[in-house]
Design a protein around this motif. Structure first.
Motif, mmCIF file in Angstrom:
data_model
loop_
_atom_site.group_PDB
_atom_site.id
_atom_site.type_symbol
_atom_site.label_atom_id
_atom_site.label_comp_id
_atom_site.label_asym_id
_atom_site.label_seq_id
_atom_site.Cartn_x
_atom_site.Cartn_y
_atom_site.Cartn_z
ATOM 1 N N LYS A 153 37.631 -8.268 -17.981
ATOM 2 C CA LYS A 153 36.323 -8.831 -17.605
ATOM 3 C C LYS A 153 36.459 -9.668 -16.340
ATOM 4 N N ASP A 157 34.797 -8.894 -12.760
ATOM 5 C CA ASP A 157 33.838 -9.844 -12.187
ATOM 6 C C ASP A 157 34.287 -10.291 -10.808
ATOM 7 N N LEU A 158 35.565 -10.684 -10.702
ATOM 8 C CA LEU A 158 36.064 -11.156 -9.413
ATOM 9 C C LEU A 158 36.006 -10.041 -8.367
ATOM 10 N N MET A 161 32.430 -9.527 -7.171
ATOM 11 C CA MET A 161 31.985 -10.603 -6.284
ATOM 12 C C MET A 161 32.661 -10.485 -4.922
ATOM 13 N N PHE A 211 26.599 -10.925 -14.364
ATOM 14 C CA PHE A 211 26.196 -11.843 -13.290
ATOM 15 C C PHE A 211 26.918 -11.547 -11.973
ATOM 16 N N CYS A 214 25.133 -9.960 -8.993
ATOM 17 C CA CYS A 214 24.043 -10.620 -8.287
ATOM 18 C C CYS A 214 24.349 -10.805 -6.807
ATOM 19 N N ASN A 215 23.333 -10.630 -5.992
ATOM 20 C CA ASN A 215 23.459 -10.779 -4.546
ATOM 21 C C ASN A 215 22.954 -12.167 -4.146
ATOM 22 N N PRO A 216 23.820 -13.026 -3.573
ATOM 23 C CA PRO A 216 23.358 -14.377 -3.220
ATOM 24 C C PRO A 216 22.297 -14.379 -2.123
ATOM 25 N N PRO A 221 15.804 -16.139 -7.595
ATOM 26 C CA PRO A 221 16.928 -16.237 -8.532
ATOM 27 C C PRO A 221 17.208 -14.886 -9.175
ATOM 28 N N CYS A 222 18.470 -14.605 -9.418
ATOM 29 C CA CYS A 222 18.920 -13.279 -9.806
ATOM 30 C C CYS A 222 18.303 -12.795 -11.112
ATOM 31 N N ILE A 223 17.831 -11.572 -11.101
ATOM 32 C CA ILE A 223 17.307 -10.955 -12.326
ATOM 33 C C ILE A 223 18.365 -10.011 -12.840
ATOM 34 N N GLN A 224 18.989 -10.413 -13.971
ATOM 35 C CA GLN A 224 20.092 -9.619 -14.510
ATOM 36 C C GLN A 224 19.678 -8.765 -15.685
ATOM 37 N N TRP A 246 23.794 -6.052 -5.929
ATOM 38 C CA TRP A 246 24.468 -5.249 -4.919
ATOM 39 C C TRP A 246 24.148 -3.774 -5.142
ATOM 40 N N TYR B 141 17.154 -25.378 -2.558
ATOM 41 C CA TYR B 141 17.655 -24.071 -3.002
ATOM 42 C C TYR B 141 16.529 -23.053 -3.093
ATOM 43 N N LYS B 153 19.859 -21.275 -0.097
ATOM 44 C CA LYS B 153 20.219 -20.654 -1.375
ATOM 45 C C LYS B 153 21.543 -19.904 -1.232
ATOM 46 N N GLU B 154 21.632 -19.068 -0.189
ATOM 47 C CA GLU B 154 22.850 -18.279 -0.026
ATOM 48 C C GLU B 154 24.065 -19.186 0.176
ATOM 49 N N ASP B 157 24.989 -20.786 -3.161
ATOM 50 C CA ASP B 157 25.562 -19.794 -4.073
ATOM 51 C C ASP B 157 26.987 -19.455 -3.674
ATOM 52 N N TRP B 179 14.591 -25.147 -9.163
ATOM 53 C CA TRP B 179 15.340 -24.254 -8.281
ATOM 54 C C TRP B 179 14.794 -22.839 -8.284
ATOM 55 N N PHE B 211 23.087 -18.102 -11.084
ATOM 56 C CA PHE B 211 24.195 -17.224 -11.490
ATOM 57 C C PHE B 211 25.519 -17.626 -10.869
ATOM 58 N N CYS B 214 28.297 -19.276 -12.917
ATOM 59 C CA CYS B 214 28.970 -18.586 -14.011
ATOM 60 C C CYS B 214 30.469 -18.495 -13.772
ATOM 61 N N PRO B 216 33.829 -16.484 -14.320
ATOM 62 C CA PRO B 216 34.260 -15.138 -14.719
ATOM 63 C C PRO B 216 35.307 -15.156 -15.829
ATOM 64 N N ARG B 224 22.997 -18.259 -18.894
ATOM 65 C CA ARG B 224 22.492 -19.100 -17.812
ATOM 66 C C ARG B 224 21.272 -19.913 -18.179
#
Lengths: 344, 359
Positions: A153, A157-158, A161, A211, A214-216, A221-224, A246, B141, B153-154, B157, B179, B211, B214, B216, B224
């Motif tokens: 996991k 995740d890493l 990202m 998570f 998610c694209n910063p 705010p991210c919709i997962q 992404w 943010y 924000k970016e 994050d 936020w 997010f 979080c 990992p 969240r």
């Protein structure tokens, strides 16, 4: 008639020896560079070997490391020979070794060229290994309590990202597997029971992504979760939403990352090959110019240097004749022994 | 009585000059390293410029850059002096500059010591600056549609993901600001209206984090939203959950990072101070030895090298006397001109006074 004949006087010979000595030291550093590139590539492959199912082929980095070490040794020896070529007394002891050494260099240059080609070609097997590995990696995302897979996991995740990617080909790959561990599912809840009942394998599938997808850069705010349900989120249309997660798949991202690395390494190895060919030719000129002195007793006399003593065609026929003679010689010896045996 | 006198034969002078030449080139290389360290530190500070409120901390890399460049120049001059010191015809032209050189080298050492002191002293200011900068970052943010703040924000994050931190002091900072941008809030829904009415400012506050908070390494998929509600999630307890989101605050994370960076330059700076001081001492000995030889007009003979011609106290007295003379000279001149103008006034007054009785 020799190939690429050049006349040499004392001054020219000295200059040639100095230049080739300098180039040899350059080539030693190039050998170190090839070695370190092989080491770097090996480390990069090891770092992500989990994502490739520990199945990746280490052939290319091992070959690069070996070639780098041999190049260092060969070039250091060649540099020493060049340094000694200016002193006739010291050069005498190297003379008998030079011809086999030059043949070895020619062979080594051929191998270097093959290595460079290998760098460009090995991209294809890597692509397949990555596709398989990532697919399996995603399946084991939820197994954070299984020994041997508990770090999958975090690794995934890493990776998502770092490489700015999601899923294998695209983010919908996450919709097809269960990535939430059963330990965190309330099997008495209706929603969970519905989802499990909705497919043959009894897996908890959702239209959501982890998570790390998610694209910063997204303005919202991210919709997962519930990504395909437009009414679940205010002012959301999943067809036109581009910056939320992404868009690129991780296989493509990793392949282009490793492919870029391999292309760079291949280009550098080609440059090193050309440098090696140049120093080999230079050493051949030094060797031939010192062995063809007009007046052998006088080191200052003029001489000629060449790449091949005869033309390419004649040299080739000579080599074939030599090989035939060697094989015939072997046969004659055998017949002689047999004759002796029958006679005796 | 001279301070730390050493006898120098021809051989010893040559060795001193050669050794000092080598040492000054080493100092040039160290100066270049200090310059590069300063540039690197400055670039790292500029990268996170957006979450810092002021640029006071930039004085540390600025001094490092200036000192690095000055050290390269100074020590290069020192190596030239060393090369010329054994040639009686070439050394005299450097004699004039040597006093200035000593002053500049001493100033460099002082600046380096001050850098070490500053990097510790400014830690508090750095934390303050980060606190304000991060607070603003978190407040803005949601403003991804406001020009000038749309990348906040970016930035936040990416910062949280890279430094593995959440919020200013901890993740609860996110509970106190809105936020989520109002563009994405359905103001007709009951939940939104409740939340907005629950506080004085009419902000949409949630017990949730972005997010990028979080972790990992968490064994379960990241939770969240509704973090304080144990019933909202299966098998979840808010008080004992440690790995879900990052527990460290970004202010602490960034301060630690920059302090570590500045502390790692500490040994380099200290070794440059030592090398510079040894170059200064060596140069003083070389100067006095060569000047002694030139006075004797015998290049092969012996001469004395010393740090100070008289003892420390006597040299201080001498300097004081010299300074007083210079001060007096400066003071006497104005007094002399004032005195002469007063005399002229007095004469004028007398002249005016004298005719009246006559008439």
């Amino acid at each position: 008639m020799a190939l690429m004949l050049v006349k040499f006087d004392m001054k020219k010979r000295v200059k040639l020896a100095q230049t080739i000595w300098f180039l040899y030291w350059f080539a030693v550093m190039a050998g170190v560079l090839v070695f370190s590139m092989g080491l770097f590539f090996k480390i990069e492959l090891r770092k992500r070997s989990e994502l490739m199912d520990n199945n990746e082929s280490h052939l290319l980095p091992n070959v690069l490391i070996l070639m780098g070490l041999i190049a260092c040794g060969v070039n250091a020896f060649g540099g020493k020979v060049c340094y000694d070529s200016l002193d006739p007394s010291k050069f005498i002891k190297w003379k008998p070794m030079l011809k086999p050494f030059l043949m070895f260099c020619v062979g080594f240059n051929g191998l270097l060229f093959v290595t460079a080609l290998l760098c460009f070609v090995m991209r294809i097997p890597l692509q397949f290994t990555l596709a398989e590995g990532l697919k399996n990696g995603m399946r084991f995302y939820k197994d954070t309590d299984t020994p041997g897979r508990c770090y999958m996991k975090r690794t995934l995740d890493l990776m998502q990202m770092e490489f700015r990617c999601c899923g294998n080909d695209h983010y919908r790959d996450w919709f097809e597997i269960q990535w939430v561990s059963n330990r965190y599912l309330d099997f008495s809840a209706k929603e969970v029971k519905d989802r499990i009942g909705s497919n043959v394998d009894g897996q908890y599938l959702m239209d959501g992504v982890p998570f790390s997808c998610c694209n910063p850069s997204s303005p919202r705010p991210c919709i997962q979760g519930q990504m395909t349900n437009n009414t679940a989120h205010y002012s959301y249309d999943h067809y036109t939403e581009e910056l939320n997660v992404w868009k690129r798949g991780c296989r493509e991202a990793m392949v282009s990352y490793y492919g870029g690395m391999m292309n760079t390494i291949g280009a550098l190895v080609l440059l090193v090959t050309m440098l090696e060919i140049a120093v080999t030719i230079g050493l051949q000129y030094i060797n031939s110019s010192l062995s063809s002195l007009v007046n052998p007793e006088d080191p200052e006399s003029e001489s000629e240097g060449w790449i091949l003593e005869k033309t390419v065609g004649e040299t080739f026929t000579d080599i074939m004749a030599n090989m035939k003679a060697m094989s015939k010689g072997g046969k004659v010896e055998e017949e002689a022994e047999a004759g002796v045996a029958t006679v005796s | 009585m001279v301070l730390l006198k050493i006898k120098f034969t021809q051989q010893r002078r040559v060795h001193l000059a050669q050794g000092l030449w080598l040492l000054s080139w080493t100092a040039v290389i160290w100066g270049a390293i200090i310059f590069c360290l300063g540039v690197y530190l400055k670039m790292e500070l500029l990268r996170r410029d957006e979450v810092m409120d002021n640029t006071e901390i930039h004085v540390v890399p600025n001094i490092l850059i200036i000192v690095g460049l000055a050290s390269i120049g100074t020590n290069w001059v020192a190596s030239c002096v060393c090369q010329d010191s054994l040639d009686a015809t070439r050394f005299p032209r450097w004699k004039v500059f040597l006093l200035g050189w000593f002053a500049v080298a001493a100033v460099l050492c002082c600046l380096l010591i001050s850098v070490v002191a500053l990097s510790f002293a400014l830690q508090g200011r750095l934390e303050e600056s980060l606190k304000v900068g991060l607070r603003n970052g978190i407040r803005f943010y949601k403003d991804t549609d406001v020009p000038g703040r749309c990348y906040q924000k970016e930035t936040i994050d990416r910062l949280q993901m890279e430094f593995r931190c959440c919020g200013n002091n901890n993740f609860k900072d996110w509970f106190e600001v809105q936020w989520v941008s109002s563009r994405y809030l359905n103001f007709t829904s009951k939940d939104v209206k409740d939340r907005i009415r629950s506080n004085v400012d009419g902000r949409y506050l949630l017990d949730g984090v972005p997010f990028s908070c979080c972790n990992p390494s968490s064994p379960r998929p990241c939770l969240r939203y509704t973090l304080t509600d144990n019933n909202a999630h299966f098998n979840y307890e808010y008080q004992s959950e440690e790995l879900n989101v990052y527990s460290r605050g970004c202010r602490q994370a960034l301060t630690d990072y920059y302090m570590e960076l500045m502390n790692s330059t500490g040994p380099g700076v200290l070794s440059v101070i030592l090398i510079q001081m040894s170059v200064i001492l060596g140069m003083r000995y070389l100067q006095t030895a060569v000047e002694g030889i030139m006075a004797l007009e015998d290049p092969e003979g012996e001469s004395d090298g010393f740090l100070l011609e008289k003892g420390v106290k006597e040299t201080m007295e001498d300097l004081k006397v010299k300074a007083l003379i210079m001060l007096q000279f400066w003071l006497v001149d104005p007094i002399a001109t004032e005195g002469s103008s007063e005399d002229a006034d007095l004469e004028k007054a007398e002249k005016e006074a004298s005719p009246t009785p006559a008439s």
